[in-house]
Structure formats: structure tokens, C-alpha cells
Design a protein around this motif. Structure first.
Motif, PDB file in Angstrom:
ATOM      1  N   VAL A   1      -5.390   1.571  10.187  1.00 12.77           N
ATOM      2  CA  VAL A   1      -4.431   1.424  11.280  1.00 12.77           C
ATOM      3  C   VAL A   1      -3.365   2.508  11.203  1.00 12.77           C
ATOM      4  CG1 VAL A   1      -2.637  -0.054  12.250  1.00 12.77           C
ATOM      5  CG2 VAL A   1      -4.814  -1.048  11.539  1.00 12.77           C
ATOM      6  N   VAL A   2      -2.789   2.693  10.022  1.00 15.61           N
ATOM      7  CA  VAL A   2      -1.699   3.661   9.882  1.00 15.61           C
ATOM      8  C   VAL A   2      -2.216   5.094  10.052  1.00 15.61           C
ATOM      9  CG1 VAL A   2       0.123   4.519   8.363  1.00 15.61           C
ATOM     10  CG2 VAL A   2      -0.372   2.078   8.468  1.00 15.61           C
ATOM     11  N   ALA A   3      -3.451   5.353   9.653  1.00 18.76           N
ATOM     12  CA  ALA A   3      -4.030   6.673   9.876  1.00 18.76           C
ATOM     13  C   ALA A   3      -4.131   6.973  11.370  1.00 18.76           C
ATOM     14  CB  ALA A   3      -5.417   6.766   9.225  1.00 18.76           C
ATOM     15  N   SER A   4      -4.527   5.990  12.159  1.00 22.48           N
ATOM     16  CA  SER A   4      -4.574   6.171  13.609  1.00 22.48           C
ATOM     17  C   SER A   4      -3.172   6.338  14.175  1.00 22.48           C
ATOM     18  CB  SER A   4      -5.264   4.979  14.272  1.00 22.48           C
ATOM     19  OG  SER A   4      -6.608   4.865  13.861  1.00 22.48           O
TER      20      SER A   4
ATOM     21  N   ALA B   1      -1.376  11.997   3.957  1.00 25.49           N
ATOM     22  CA  ALA B   1      -1.075  11.140   2.805  1.00 25.49           C
ATOM     23  C   ALA B   1      -1.759   9.787   2.953  1.00 25.49           C
ATOM     24  CB  ALA B   1       0.434  10.961   2.673  1.00 25.49           C
ATOM     25  N   THR B   2      -1.801   9.280   4.166  1.00 22.52           N
ATOM     26  CA  THR B   2      -2.464   7.995   4.416  1.00 22.52           C
ATOM     27  C   THR B   2      -3.963   8.108   4.154  1.00 22.52           C
ATOM     28  OG1 THR B   2      -0.809   7.426   6.089  1.00 22.52           O
ATOM     29  CG2 THR B   2      -2.874   6.198   6.123  1.00 22.52           C
ATOM     30  N   LEU B   3      -4.571   9.167   4.659  1.00 22.90           N
ATOM     31  CA  LEU B   3      -6.002   9.372   4.440  1.00 22.90           C
ATOM     32  C   LEU B   3      -6.298   9.610   2.964  1.00 22.90           C
ATOM     33  CD1 LEU B   3      -6.934  11.694   7.448  1.00 22.90           C
ATOM     34  CD2 LEU B   3      -7.438   9.263   7.198  1.00 22.90           C
ATOM     35  N   GLY B   4      -5.378  10.304   2.287  1.00 21.29           N
ATOM     36  CA  GLY B   4      -5.599  10.628   0.889  1.00 21.29           C
ATOM     37  C   GLY B   4      -5.698   9.406  -0.003  1.00 21.29           C
TER      38      GLY B   4
ATOM     39  N   CYS C   1       0.822  -1.218   0.000  1.00 22.02           N
ATOM     40  CA  CYS C   1       0.000   0.000   0.000  1.00 22.02           C
ATOM     41  C   CYS C   1       0.851   1.260   0.000  1.00 22.02           C
ATOM     42  CB  CYS C   1      -0.905   0.022   1.234  1.00 22.02           C
ATOM     43  SG  CYS C   1      -1.958  -1.407   1.397  1.00 22.02           S
ATOM     44  N   GLY C   2       2.172   1.108   0.021  1.00 16.79           N
ATOM     45  CA  GLY C   2       3.052   2.267   0.051  1.00 16.79           C
ATOM     46  C   GLY C   2       3.004   3.015   1.374  1.00 16.79           C
ATOM     47  N   LEU C   3       2.818   2.279   2.479  1.00 18.11           N
ATOM     48  CA  LEU C   3       2.650   2.904   3.794  1.00 18.11           C
ATOM     49  C   LEU C   3       3.912   2.864   4.658  1.00 18.11           C
ATOM     50  CD1 LEU C   3      -0.895   1.495   4.627  1.00 18.11           C
ATOM     51  CD2 LEU C   3      -0.324   3.850   3.986  1.00 18.11           C
ATOM     52  N   GLU C   4       5.016   2.372   4.091  1.00 17.38           N
ATOM     53  CA  GLU C   4       6.224   2.238   4.916  1.00 17.38           C
ATOM     54  C   GLU C   4       6.685   3.579   5.474  1.00 17.38           C
ATOM     55  OE1 GLU C   4       5.944   1.517   1.575  1.00 17.38           O
ATOM     56  OE2 GLU C   4       7.560   0.125   1.049  1.00 17.38           O
ATOM     57  N   HIS C   5       6.681   4.614   4.614  1.00 17.39           N
ATOM     58  CA  HIS C   5       7.171   5.920   5.061  1.00 17.39           C
ATOM     59  C   HIS C   5       6.327   6.470   6.206  1.00 17.39           C
ATOM     60  CE1 HIS C   5       8.955   9.897   4.982  1.00 17.39           C
ATOM     61  NE2 HIS C   5       7.743  10.423   4.842  1.00 17.39           N
TER      62      HIS C   5
END
Length: 259
Positions: A145-148, A121-124, A93-97
């Protein structure tokens, strides 16, 4: 009640101290619930249960009773560590950063603006993901999860913790809870003489390990602590392990004075 429990052979120091305390006590008191089989529906949580538990949510629940609620730093680092167990799902998902930014923010390595950008960016990207699926296997759930995790409001961290450490058996997450929190029955106690040994060599090594994520060097800390006169078997045994360490490790935190 405490006197009766002692007479019956109870040696649970935390429960006895709580029952002897001035209170206030209410219905739902964890110690009374344990005696009556309410709430947790099991005997008072013991040290053996802590080291054999495999349900992260239960462990965190009892930690709050036996010690204190987790602060924002520990909460964020625990959620980060749990996310890293599912790194491939996050990477897809490209969420590492975003996760790395949250970890750095927990240790004041990036500012609030950087965390806010990672959160936005996560929400976007959330609208582009398909709904459905469970846990982090589904891209939308990963983003939740990452948004939280990246939310600037510390209260949102509890949502990340609940999502990443749910109420089911997960041996990997349970080990992370023990790695980050330690033993609720034996708080870490660091002798000042260990920190000043050889002009602060132990602190210097601990800081280098932590900042560089060079956790394979952790066993060297155990050797240095022994040389400095440490006889704390729990601390030494934990540091002797050359795997499973993450940022937030209770032993490293104790040596570095982190909370």
C-alpha cells in the motif's frame, strides 16, 4: 427517458441531467443501469445513500459518475488518511516517514526526489517481510500500500486507493471519503465576501489550521463564517465538528482554493 422519470416522481437532478445530455450514451450508462437494475444493482444513488454508505469503493465509484474522477492530490490524501487508521501496523514496519512524505508531497511541501526516496525505501524493505495475511495487518501488505502511495507516477495512486479503500464495509474509511470529498450533490460554493472578511481573517485561520494540523480549531471557522454572513448549513455543520478532520478536508480545501 428523463421526461418519463420526472412524470413518475424522480427528482434525482444528476441522473435527469445526464439522460437529457447529448451523450454519447452507450451500454453500461450509469443512469440506464440504475433504472434497469444493472451495474450497481440498485436504484440511482441518492444523497441519503451517500451519507449512510459504509463501503468506500462504492462511494468512490459513484463520485466518479456524479462529479469527476479524483485528482492526484485528493487520491493521495485519501490514501494517506486511510493508512492513518492503521497507524500501529505501519509503525511496526517503520513506514510512518514514507506516509508523511506522501502527504507532504500532495501539498507541494516536499519535492519529487523526496517522494522517490520514500518509495525506494519502502520497496527496499519489502523483501525482508513475510508474505501472507490480509489488509494492513500483514507487514508485506502494508508495504504494498505504502509503495503505491509513494509512487511518483500518479496512476499508481489508484492502486493505493484500491488497497486502502477496498470493497467491504468500513465505517471509518467511509467517513474519510465524506470528509475529503464532501457532498457530490452539493458542490461547495464560497462567497468572495467571506474570504475578504476582516482583512482575510477566515483564510488566515484556515491556512494556519491546515499547515499546523491544528484541526481542533476548525469550529472557530464556523463562528467566523457566520459573522461574515455565511448561511450554508452544510458547510457550517461540517466545520462545527471538532474531530475527524484531515488534510484534504473538503471545507478547508474550498476556503483555501485547493483542488
Amino acid at each position: 427517458m428523463a421526461d418519463l422519470l420526472v412524470a413518475a416522481g424522480c427528482t434525482h437532478a444528476a441522473a435527469l441531467a445526464h439522460l437529457r445530455g447529448p451523450g454519447p450514451h452507450f451500454r453500461g450508462c450509469w443512469a440506464l443501469d440504475a433504472v434497469l437494475g444493472k451495474g450497481q444493482g440498485a436504484p440511482v444513488f441518492t444523497e441519503i445513500q451517500w451519507y449512510t454508505a459504509s463501503r468506500p469503493s462504492v462511494m468512490l465509484h459513484w463520485w466518479g459518475y456524479l462529479r469527476e474522477p479524483l485528482g492526484p492530490r485528493k487520491l493521495r490524501l485519501l490514501a494517506v488518511a486511510c493508512c492513518r487508521l492503521r497507524w500501529r501496523d505501519l509503525a511496526r514496519c517503520g513506514l510512518e516517514h514514507a506516509v508523511q512524505t506522501a502527504e507532504e508531497f500532495a501539498d507541494d511541501l516536499v519535492d519529487l526526489d523526496a517522494l522517490q526516496r520514500a518509495h525506494e525505501a519502502t520497496l527496499g524493505g519489502m523483501a525482508a517481510e513475510d508474505a501472507g495475511g490480509d489488509e494492513l495487518e500483514n507487514a508485506r501488505q502494508a508495504r504494498i500500500v505504502v509503495a503505491s502511495l509513494t509512487a511518483p507516477d500518479p496512476q499508481s495512486l489508484d492502486g493505493a486507493r484500491r488497497e486502502s479503500a477496498r470493497d467491504f464495509d468500513d465505517a471509518g474509511q467511509a467517513e474519510l471519503v465524506r470528509e475529503i470529498l464532501g457532498n457530490p450533490f452539493k458542490p461547495a460554493r464560497i462567497a468572495p465576501s467571506w474570504l475578504t472578511w476582516q482583512s482575510g481573517a477566515i483564510v488566515e485561520l484556515a491556512r494556519a489550521i491546515y499547515e499546523k494540523h491544528d484541526f481542533v480549531l476548525v469550529p472557530r471557522l464556523a463562528d467566523q463564517l457566520r459573522a461574515a454572513g455565511c448561511r450554508d448549513s452544510e458547510l457550517l455543520e461540517h466545520l462545527q465538528q471538532n474531530r475527524g478532520h484531515v488534510r484534504g478536508c473538503w471545507a478547508l480545501d474550498a476556503l483555501l482554493g485547493k483542488q
